[in-house]
Design a protein around this motif. Sequence first.
Motif, PDB file in Angstrom:
ATOM      1  N   ARG A 435      56.889  14.112  54.781  1.00 21.09           N
ATOM      2  CA  ARG A 435      55.760  14.367  53.411  1.00 21.09           C
ATOM      3  C   ARG A 435      54.326  13.759  53.390  1.00 21.09           C
ATOM      4  NH1 ARG A 435      54.263  13.834  48.777  1.00 21.09           N
ATOM      5  NH2 ARG A 435      55.770  12.713  48.329  1.00 21.09           N
ATOM      6  N   LEU A 436      53.548  14.289  53.615  1.00 22.34           N
ATOM      7  CA  LEU A 436      52.082  13.990  53.208  1.00 22.34           C
ATOM      8  C   LEU A 436      51.962  13.213  52.121  1.00 22.34           C
ATOM      9  CD1 LEU A 436      49.502  16.277  55.279  1.00 22.34           C
ATOM     10  CD2 LEU A 436      50.519  13.722  55.511  1.00 22.34           C
ATOM     11  N   GLY A 437      50.861  12.522  50.895  1.00 16.25           N
ATOM     12  CA  GLY A 437      51.259  11.584  50.387  1.00 16.25           C
ATOM     13  C   GLY A 437      49.741  13.110  49.779  1.00 16.25           C
ATOM     14  N   GLY A 438      49.772  13.181  48.210  1.00 13.03           N
ATOM     15  CA  GLY A 438      49.558  13.718  47.665  1.00 13.03           C
ATOM     16  C   GLY A 438      50.499  15.585  47.758  1.00 13.03           C
ATOM     17  N   SER A 439      51.417  15.905  48.901  1.00  8.46           N
ATOM     18  CA  SER A 439      51.850  17.423  48.873  1.00  8.46           C
ATOM     19  C   SER A 439      52.940  17.532  48.070  1.00  8.46           C
ATOM     20  CB  SER A 439      51.729  17.402  50.569  1.00  8.46           C
ATOM     21  OG  SER A 439      50.761  17.874  51.259  1.00  8.46           O
ATOM     22  N   SER A 440      53.715  16.346  47.818  1.00  7.27           N
ATOM     23  CA  SER A 440      55.086  17.043  46.497  1.00  7.27           C
ATOM     24  C   SER A 440      54.677  17.580  45.516  1.00  7.27           C
ATOM     25  CB  SER A 440      55.239  15.389  45.976  1.00  7.27           C
ATOM     26  OG  SER A 440      54.403  14.721  45.519  1.00  7.27           O
ATOM     27  N   LEU A 441      53.525  17.144  44.765  1.00  5.61           N
ATOM     28  CA  LEU A 441      53.152  18.271  43.191  1.00  5.61           C
ATOM     29  C   LEU A 441      52.537  19.721  43.904  1.00  5.61           C
ATOM     30  CD1 LEU A 441      50.869  15.668  41.544  1.00  5.61           C
ATOM     31  CD2 LEU A 441      53.338  16.241  40.812  1.00  5.61           C
ATOM     32  N   LEU A 442      51.648  19.030  44.685  1.00  5.47           N
ATOM     33  CA  LEU A 442      51.222  20.468  45.608  1.00  5.47           C
ATOM     34  C   LEU A 442      52.403  21.619  46.135  1.00  5.47           C
ATOM     35  CD1 LEU A 442      49.195  22.644  46.532  1.00  5.47           C
ATOM     36  CD2 LEU A 442      49.859  21.409  48.876  1.00  5.47           C
ATOM     37  N   GLY A 443      53.056  21.282  46.199  1.00  8.00           N
ATOM     38  CA  GLY A 443      54.623  21.816  46.844  1.00  8.00           C
ATOM     39  C   GLY A 443      54.909  22.544  45.215  1.00  8.00           C
ATOM     40  N   CYS A 444      55.483  21.884  44.404  1.00  3.03           N
ATOM     41  CA  CYS A 444      55.520  22.090  43.031  1.00  3.03           C
ATOM     42  C   CYS A 444      54.698  23.286  42.953  1.00  3.03           C
ATOM     43  CB  CYS A 444      55.819  21.381  42.646  1.00  3.03           C
ATOM     44  SG  CYS A 444      57.444  19.357  42.488  1.00  3.03           S
ATOM     45  N   VAL A 445      53.488  23.317  42.862  1.00  2.17           N
ATOM     46  CA  VAL A 445      52.480  24.288  41.790  1.00  2.17           C
ATOM     47  C   VAL A 445      52.983  25.527  42.807  1.00  2.17           C
ATOM     48  CG1 VAL A 445      50.427  24.969  41.259  1.00  2.17           C
ATOM     49  CG2 VAL A 445      51.176  22.263  40.894  1.00  2.17           C
ATOM     50  N   VAL A 446      52.568  25.254  44.425  1.00  6.14           N
ATOM     51  CA  VAL A 446      52.750  26.419  45.064  1.00  6.14           C
ATOM     52  C   VAL A 446      53.472  27.210  45.157  1.00  6.14           C
ATOM     53  CG1 VAL A 446      52.595  27.256  47.793  1.00  6.14           C
ATOM     54  CG2 VAL A 446      50.655  25.719  46.477  1.00  6.14           C
ATOM     55  N   PHE A 447      54.867  26.327  45.758  1.00  6.78           N
ATOM     56  CA  PHE A 447      55.881  27.278  45.437  1.00  6.78           C
ATOM     57  C   PHE A 447      56.583  27.206  44.225  1.00  6.78           C
ATOM     58  CE2 PHE A 447      55.435  25.705  49.954  1.00  6.78           C
ATOM     59  CZ  PHE A 447      55.899  26.920  50.991  1.00  6.78           C
ATOM     60  N   GLY A 448      56.154  26.617  42.951  1.00  4.12           N
ATOM     61  CA  GLY A 448      56.682  28.213  41.649  1.00  4.12           C
ATOM     62  C   GLY A 448      55.788  28.915  41.509  1.00  4.12           C
ATOM     63  N   ARG A 449      54.601  28.849  41.974  1.00  6.40           N
ATOM     64  CA  ARG A 449      53.992  30.340  41.811  1.00  6.40           C
ATOM     65  C   ARG A 449      54.525  30.743  42.233  1.00  6.40           C
ATOM     66  NH1 ARG A 449      48.217  29.848  41.846  1.00  6.40           N
ATOM     67  NH2 ARG A 449      47.688  31.460  40.129  1.00  6.40           N
ATOM     68  N   VAL A 450      54.810  30.972  43.488  1.00  5.07           N
ATOM     69  CA  VAL A 450      54.901  31.479  44.648  1.00  5.07           C
ATOM     70  C   VAL A 450      56.022  32.139  44.170  1.00  5.07           C
ATOM     71  CG1 VAL A 450      56.717  32.223  47.073  1.00  5.07           C
ATOM     72  CG2 VAL A 450      53.756  30.789  46.537  1.00  5.07           C
ATOM     73  N   SER A 451      57.414  31.976  44.281  1.00  5.40           N
ATOM     74  CA  SER A 451      58.710  31.935  43.509  1.00  5.40           C
ATOM     75  C   SER A 451      58.436  32.834  42.302  1.00  5.40           C
ATOM     76  CB  SER A 451      60.065  30.669  43.132  1.00  5.40           C
ATOM     77  OG  SER A 451      58.995  30.236  41.987  1.00  5.40           O
ATOM     78  N   GLY A 452      57.861  32.468  41.118  1.00  3.52           N
ATOM     79  CA  GLY A 452      57.621  32.783  40.133  1.00  3.52           C
ATOM     80  C   GLY A 452      57.038  34.731  40.181  1.00  3.52           C
ATOM     81  N   ASP A 453      56.193  34.674  41.185  1.00  2.98           N
ATOM     82  CA  ASP A 453      55.481  36.106  42.038  1.00  2.98           C
ATOM     83  C   ASP A 453      56.898  36.728  41.937  1.00  2.98           C
ATOM     84  OD1 ASP A 453      52.820  35.828  40.980  1.00  2.98           O
ATOM     85  OD2 ASP A 453      52.642  35.046  43.163  1.00  2.98           O
ATOM     86  N   SER A 454      57.431  35.792  43.046  1.00  7.08           N
ATOM     87  CA  SER A 454      59.027  37.169  43.980  1.00  7.08           C
ATOM     88  C   SER A 454      60.081  37.751  42.751  1.00  7.08           C
ATOM     89  CB  SER A 454      59.709  35.632  45.587  1.00  7.08           C
ATOM     90  OG  SER A 454      58.462  35.497  46.292  1.00  7.08           O
ATOM     91  N   ALA A 455      59.984  36.084  42.289  1.00  5.66           N
ATOM     92  CA  ALA A 455      61.188  37.104  41.273  1.00  5.66           C
ATOM     93  C   ALA A 455      60.639  37.619  40.162  1.00  5.66           C
ATOM     94  CB  ALA A 455      61.535  35.709  40.403  1.00  5.66           C
ATOM     95  N   ALA A 456      59.438  37.871  40.032  1.00  6.67           N
ATOM     96  CA  ALA A 456      59.072  38.890  38.757  1.00  6.67           C
ATOM     97  C   ALA A 456      59.090  40.107  40.118  1.00  6.67           C
ATOM     98  CB  ALA A 456      57.858  38.278  38.253  1.00  6.67           C
ATOM     99  N   GLY A 457      58.756  40.250  41.047  1.00  9.11           N
ATOM    100  CA  GLY A 457      58.506  41.191  41.646  1.00  9.11           C
ATOM    101  C   GLY A 457      59.969  41.995  42.078  1.00  9.11           C
ATOM    102  N   TYR A 458      60.596  40.986  42.707  1.00  9.23           N
ATOM    103  CA  TYR A 458      62.350  41.189  42.624  1.00  9.23           C
ATOM    104  C   TYR A 458      63.141  42.077  41.038  1.00  9.23           C
ATOM    105  CZ  TYR A 458      67.835  40.623  42.800  1.00  9.23           C
ATOM    106  OH  TYR A 458      69.351  40.898  43.491  1.00  9.23           O
ATOM    107  N   LEU A 459      62.491  41.483  40.079  1.00  9.71           N
ATOM    108  CA  LEU A 459      63.223  41.678  38.498  1.00  9.71           C
ATOM    109  C   LEU A 459      62.262  43.339  38.588  1.00  9.71           C
ATOM    110  CD1 LEU A 459      64.630  41.008  36.133  1.00  9.71           C
ATOM    111  CD2 LEU A 459      62.419  40.443  35.303  1.00  9.71           C
TER     112      LEU A 459
END
Length: 580
Positions: A435-459
Motif C-alpha cells: 500500500r502507498l502511504g496516504g492511501s489507507s485513509l483514502l481507501g476508508c473514505v472512498v470505499f466507505g462511500r462506495v459501500s454506503g451507496d451500494s448498500a442504500a441502493g440494495y436496501l
Amino acid sequence: MAQVIVVGGGLAGLSAAHTLLERGANVLLLDKQPFMGGNSTKATSGINGAGTQSQQALGIPDNSKIFFDDTKQSARELARDDLIRVLTGRSGDAVNWLQDKFGLDLSKVSRLGGHTQPRTHRGSAQFPGMVMTYAQMERLEDLAVSNPERVKIKKKARVVKLLKDEQGAVIGVEYTVGGKSEIAYGPVILATGGYAADFTENSLLKKYRPEYYNLPTTNGDHCTGDGQKLALEIGASAIDLEKVQVHPTGLVDPKEPDAKVKFLAAEALRGVGGLLLDNEGKRFVDELQHRDYVTGKMWENGKFPIRLVLNGQASKEIEWHCKHYVGRGLMKRFANGYDLAKEIGISPEQLKKTFDDYNVVIRNKKDPFGKKFFQTEEWSMDDYFNVAIMTPVLHYTMGGLEIDAESRVVGKDGKPIPGLFAAGEVAGGVHGANRLGGSSLLGCVVFGRVSGDSAAGYLLQRLGPLAEKAAGRLGAVAGHLGGDASATKSSEEKKAEEAPSGGNAFSVEEVAKHNKKDDCWVIVDGQVLDVTNFLPDHPGGEKAILLYAGRDATEEFNMLHDPKVIPRYAPDAIIGSLKK
C-alpha cells in the motif's frame, strides 16, 4: 427507509454511515470499542487525492491517471485494476467531500514514497487521521442525539454472527452488548479493520505470515480480523491474506524499547526531507521508496539502531508532528550536529561527511540510492535536528475479504453475497502487494462511500419487501436470545453533552500526588480530571495519559483534541477545578 448495519466505527464505517444518511437510509452503527475511531485516528501522514481543489490551488499537475499508474506499480503483480480505478478515480471527490461537508483544512500537500506527484493532504495542525475521524464521529453522534430515528450508535457491541436467509442473503447480525445477546436486521457493511494485531488463538497473522507474528505492531488490540472471520464463516472469499505490510518507521521509546505496540512515525517525516541513518551515521536507502523496500533495506543493512533525522527545514515543515513526538519522549531535539554525532557514537567528521555527500546529491540530483525528490536546503552541522530511533513494525494488512468495484463481498462461488459489503482495511485486493502511504485513509473514505451507496441502493431495490418476512423468520431467535429486534439508543449515548462543573478546587501540589496508574489525575484547561478509570478506555492507550499523570496536560491535549471531547466522552472524570 429501513436501516443498514455498519460494523466498525473507524473512518471507513463513519464515511459509510454519512453516505447512507445522504442517500436516505437509516443507520445502526455497532462498534466493539468504548470509543469509535479505531486505527484511523492514528494515521499521521494524510490522505491522498488526485485533482483536488488543494492541488489546483498549489499548481500541482496531478490527475487520477497518474495516481492510478503509481498505485498499480506499488501493487505490482497483485494489481486489481477495477479496485485501483475506483480508489484513484474517486480520490479527488473524497478529499473535496471532507473539505466541503466537514469543513476540514486539507490545504497542505506533500509527496510520500512511491508517488510521482505531491498528493498527500493534511492540515496545519493535529494528526490528519484524527481530524478527519473526529469530525465525522462528532457529526454522527450529534445526529444520534437530535435524530435518533435515523441514527443509532451502540458501543462495546461485538458482532458474533452474520445472519442469512434461505437464499443466502445477509439479513442482519447477532451481537452482544452489556452482557446480552441481541439481533438487528438489515444489510451489513463490514468496516472492522485489519488483523495486524491478531495475536489470538485463531490468528490470521500467525496462519498466513508466521514469520511476522513476533514483530511489534502499530495497531490497537482491537485489530484481530473480526470482520474477515465473520464473513469467512458464511462463505465469503478472502484474497491476499499473506500480504502484510511491515512499515519501516515505528518509533522506539527509549524507556520501553521492547514494547509490543509502537507509535508510528509519519511517512510525511521522510516526505519533507528526513534522512534514515544507521549506527555509523550513514545513509543506506532512498528514504522515499515504497515501504516494503525501505523495510527490506533496513534489515539487509542490519546496523541498528537506525535513526530518522530531520534538519531545521524539515522540522519546520512538519513542526507539529515533531513537537508531539518530542512531548511523548519519542523524539529528541539536538542543538547542532556535534551533539547528534555524540548521541550516535560517531565522530563529528563522520556525520559531516554524510551531510556533505548528501549536499552533493541535492545539487546534482543524482543519488546512489536512487532518490529523485529533494528539499532545497543543504545540510549543516550548525543546524538543529529532531531525531528518533526507528524499527520495522507490523502496520497494515493488504489482504482481506474479496470485494468487487461496488464494495460487495464476493462469495466462494465468485458471486457477490447479497446484503454484505465491506470497506476499509477489512477489504482485500485494493492495494495489491504494497500500500502507498496516504492511501489507507483514502481507501476508508472512498470505499466507505462506495459501500454506503451500494448498500442504500440494495436496501431500496431488494430488501424493502423482504424485511418484514425476514423479521418474522428470525423473531423467534431474537426472543430466545432475550434481545430486541430493533436497535435502541444506549445509555452511554444518552449522556448529557455538558460536563459537570465540579465544585471542588485543587492546588497543583495536590494534583501532583495523584501520579500513578491506579490513582491518576491530570489538569486540562484549568479543570482537574480523575482519569484512573478512563485509562483502559483511552483510544490512544494508557501511556499517552500516564505521561502527564499528576501534571498539566493542557498543551498536549489541545494539540490533539477538540474542547468537546471531555464533556462528550469523559464527563464523569471532571472532579473540580484548579485553584487560582
